[in-house]
Each structure stands twice: as C-alpha cells, then as structure tokens.
Scaffold this motif. Structure first.
Motif, short mmCIF file in Angstrom:
data_model
loop_
_atom_site.label_atom_id
_atom_site.label_comp_id
_atom_site.label_asym_id
_atom_site.label_seq_id
_atom_site.Cartn_x
_atom_site.Cartn_y
_atom_site.Cartn_z
N GLY A 148 1.54 -1.20 2.17
CA GLY A 148 1.84 -0.41 0.97
C GLY A 148 1.12 0.92 0.98
O GLY A 148 1.68 1.95 0.58
N GLN A 149 -0.13 0.93 1.45
CA GLN A 149 -0.88 2.19 1.52
C GLN A 149 -0.29 3.12 2.57
O GLN A 149 -0.28 4.35 2.38
N ARG A 150 0.20 2.55 3.66
CA ARG A 150 0.85 3.40 4.66
C ARG A 150 2.12 4.03 4.09
O ARG A 150 2.42 5.20 4.36
N GLN A 151 2.88 3.25 3.31
CA GLN A 151 4.09 3.82 2.72
C GLN A 151 3.75 4.88 1.68
O GLN A 151 4.47 5.88 1.56
N ARG A 152 2.68 4.70 0.95
CA ARG A 152 2.25 5.73 0.01
C ARG A 152 1.85 7.00 0.74
O ARG A 152 2.13 8.12 0.31
N THR A 153 1.20 6.82 1.92
CA THR A 153 0.85 7.98 2.74
C THR A 153 2.10 8.68 3.24
O THR A 153 2.18 9.92 3.25
N GLN A 154 3.10 7.90 3.66
CA GLN A 154 4.34 8.51 4.14
C GLN A 154 5.03 9.30 3.03
O GLN A 154 5.56 10.39 3.26
N LEU A 155 4.99 8.78 1.81
CA LEU A 155 5.57 9.50 0.68
C LEU A 155 4.81 10.80 0.43
O LEU A 155 5.42 11.86 0.24
N ALA A 156 3.48 10.73 0.47
CA ALA A 156 2.68 11.95 0.30
C ALA A 156 2.99 12.96 1.39
O ALA A 156 3.11 14.17 1.12
N ARG A 157 3.12 12.50 2.63
CA ARG A 157 3.44 13.40 3.74
C ARG A 157 4.80 14.06 3.54
O ARG A 157 4.96 15.27 3.77
N ALA A 158 5.77 13.27 3.08
CA ALA A 158 7.11 13.82 2.88
C ALA A 158 7.11 14.91 1.82
O ALA A 158 7.79 15.94 1.96
N LEU A 159 6.34 14.73 0.76
CA LEU A 159 6.35 15.68 -0.35
C LEU A 159 5.40 16.85 -0.14
O LEU A 159 5.56 17.90 -0.78
N ALA A 160 4.40 16.69 0.74
CA ALA A 160 3.41 17.74 0.94
C ALA A 160 4.04 19.04 1.43
O ALA A 160 3.55 20.13 1.12
N GLY A 161 5.12 18.93 2.20
CA GLY A 161 5.77 20.13 2.72
C GLY A 161 6.70 20.80 1.74
O GLY A 161 7.43 21.72 2.10
N SER A 162 6.69 20.37 0.46
CA SER A 162 7.53 20.93 -0.60
C SER A 162 9.01 20.97 -0.22
O SER A 162 9.66 22.02 -0.30
N PRO A 163 9.56 19.84 0.21
CA PRO A 163 10.99 19.84 0.56
C PRO A 163 11.85 19.95 -0.68
O PRO A 163 11.43 19.57 -1.78
N ARG A 164 13.05 20.45 -0.49
CA ARG A 164 14.00 20.50 -1.60
C ARG A 164 14.81 19.22 -1.68
O ARG A 164 15.42 18.92 -2.69
N VAL A 165 14.81 18.45 -0.58
CA VAL A 165 15.56 17.20 -0.50
C VAL A 165 14.68 16.15 0.16
O VAL A 165 14.03 16.43 1.17
N VAL A 166 14.66 14.93 -0.40
CA VAL A 166 13.95 13.80 0.21
C VAL A 166 14.98 12.71 0.47
O VAL A 166 15.65 12.24 -0.46
N LEU A 167 15.11 12.32 1.73
CA LEU A 167 16.09 11.31 2.17
C LEU A 167 15.33 10.05 2.53
O LEU A 167 14.48 10.07 3.43
N MET A 168 15.65 8.94 1.86
CA MET A 168 14.85 7.73 1.98
C MET A 168 15.73 6.56 2.42
O MET A 168 16.69 6.21 1.73
N ASP A 169 15.40 5.99 3.58
CA ASP A 169 16.20 4.92 4.17
C ASP A 169 15.48 3.59 4.02
O ASP A 169 14.67 3.20 4.85
N GLU A 170 15.78 2.87 2.93
CA GLU A 170 15.17 1.57 2.63
C GLU A 170 13.65 1.60 2.82
O GLU A 170 13.09 0.74 3.52
N PRO A 171 12.96 2.56 2.21
CA PRO A 171 11.54 2.74 2.51
C PRO A 171 10.65 1.60 2.05
O PRO A 171 9.55 1.43 2.57
N PHE A 172 11.12 0.79 1.07
CA PHE A 172 10.27 -0.27 0.54
C PHE A 172 10.74 -1.65 0.96
O PHE A 172 10.25 -2.67 0.47
N GLY A 173 11.70 -1.71 1.88
CA GLY A 173 12.34 -2.96 2.23
C GLY A 173 11.41 -3.99 2.86
O GLY A 173 11.65 -5.19 2.74
N ALA A 174 10.34 -3.55 3.53
CA ALA A 174 9.45 -4.48 4.21
C ALA A 174 8.27 -4.91 3.36
O ALA A 174 7.42 -5.67 3.81
N LEU A 175 8.20 -4.41 2.12
CA LEU A 175 7.05 -4.69 1.26
C LEU A 175 7.28 -5.95 0.42
O LEU A 175 8.42 -6.30 0.11
#
Length: 256
Positions: A148-175
C-alpha cells in the motif's frame, strides 16, 4: 491514514479533454475495440469497467500514446495523440518503482526529467510524500515498505510532475480490501484541487461507482454506454435507489 491536507502541494495544470473519434484499437490482425466514440471531460474521473479481455487496458494505452489507432482518431484538446507525453501520467497495478531509489528519489524522477533543480525537486517530492502520508518513510527503499505504501508512492510520483491527465490501470487490484478502500479515499483527497483528468480502469464495480464522476461500460468490442454516477461520493450512498439501479446495470453488463 494521514493525508496531510495542510501540506501544500504543487498544482497541476487544468485537466485536458481526451477524445476517441471512431477509433479502432488493437493489433492489425486482431482489433479489440471498434468504432470507439468517447469524450472524457476536463477534470473528471472517468472509470472504465468491462469483462476480462474487453479492451480496457487497450483503451488506456491508446490514451497514453503507446498504441496508435488502426482507424479513427485519438486526441487531447483537439490535437492528435501521437506518442507519450509528460502531460499524461500512468499508474499501474504493479508499482513500477525503481528499487535502488528511495521513495523520495522515485517521486523526484519526473521532476528531474523535466529539468527541475535538485533542491526544488526534493522539496516538491517531500511535499507530495507528506500529502500521501509517507513523510516519515521518504528515505526508505521500496522493498522496505508495504504494498500500500508503494502504491501511495506511485501516486505521488504520478502527480509530482503536474500532469494534466492521470491514466490508472487497476492500480489497487492487488491490495487487500482495507488498504484498497484507504487508497480510494486517498486518491479522491489528493486529486482535489489538481484539476487533473483521470481515466481509471477497474474490475471492481463498487470502486468504479465510488470514484467515477461517470462510468464507461465496455462490451462486445465497443463502448456500450457512458453513465453519470449519482452523488454524493459516500460509501453509505450505495443504498441510494439511483445508484443501486446503476450498479445493477453495470453488473448486468459484466454478466454477473
């Protein structure tokens, strides 16, 4: 989970509009989706559900610029999507963190690619990690923290670059269920105020209805329908008649 709402985070640019216009997607010898007409509104969360193998991930790859349409068009704000862009961030079920970099170093990565100076990218990475409740783990390597902490880090990494679009492919499926529920709440919290457009693929109907402003149903190689999700966004709202009716419709489309 402490989402540290008092910690300021850099704002993303306003969300982009994503459009499929008569798109055919897949391999030349095996198209998966046909005549796709779909408009994702700026700043909305569109969840995508459908049976296994129906083309959900194919749809996402086309939005990301990783898969060119065989026919028709894929566009962002009216301009053709011809390849990957820093405007569009991807989040996968597998966390895809670099194992030799700390959590902070992973979140810094998109900022380094954009040429942000060392001290500024460190500050921004720490701000995002604090926002997802990982300030104390910033210096840890990925293998030293939970899934769960790794997925939270991945979310932070995705948003840190200030994207206009976030594409998420079953990101929580293994939790596990509890961690997954917490990640759903966290996603809504950290997206608030960013303006980013989100396309979220999931097999979980309740997840789709909790997160989505609209839900797109894929079936028989096409976008079967796109439905508005009744609000408010509350877990207790599952008993709302309009929401319950939509849930039955989605489950029926999945053959459940």
């Amino acid at each position: 989970m402490n989402t540290s709402s008092e910690v300021a985070a850099p704002e993303a640019a306003r969300g982009a509009r994503l459009t499929f216009d008569g798109a055919v997607l897949g391999r030349p010898d095996a198209p998966v989706l046909h005549d796709v007409a779909l408009d994702v509104r700026p700043g909305e969360i569109l969840t995508v559900v459908g049976p296994s193998g129906c083309g959900k991930s194919t749809l996402l790859r086309a939005y990301a610029g990783l898969l060119a349409p065989l026919a028709g068009a894929v566009s962002q704000d009216g301009a053709a999507v011809t390849g990957p862009s820093a405007d569009r961030a991807l989040v996968f079920q597998e966390d895809a963190l670099l194992p030799w970099r700390s959590l902070r170093g992973n979140v810094e990565l998109p900022l380094a690619i954009k040429g942000v100076g060392r001290s500024e990218r460190r500050s921004q990475a720490e701000s995002w990690l604090a926002r997802v409740g990982l300030a104390a783990q910033a210096g840890q390597l990925p293998h030293r923290v939970s899934g769960g902490q790794r997925q939270r880090t991945q979310l932070a990494r995705a948003l840190a670059g200030s994207p206009r679009v976030v594409l998420m492919d079953e990101p929580f499926g293994a939790l596990d269920a509890q961690t997954r529920s917490g990640m759903q709440d966290l996603l809504v919290e950290v997206l608030r105020g960013t303006g980013a457009t989100v396309v979220f693929v999931t097999h979980d109907v309740d997840e789709a209805l909790f997160l989505g402003d609209r839900v797109a149903l894929l079936a028989s190689g096409r976008v079967a329908s796109v439905r508005d999700v009744p609000r408010p966004r509350e877990r207790g709202a599952l008993d709302d008649p309009a929401r319950a009716a939509l849930r039955r419709t989605v489950l029926s489309s999945l053959g459940i």
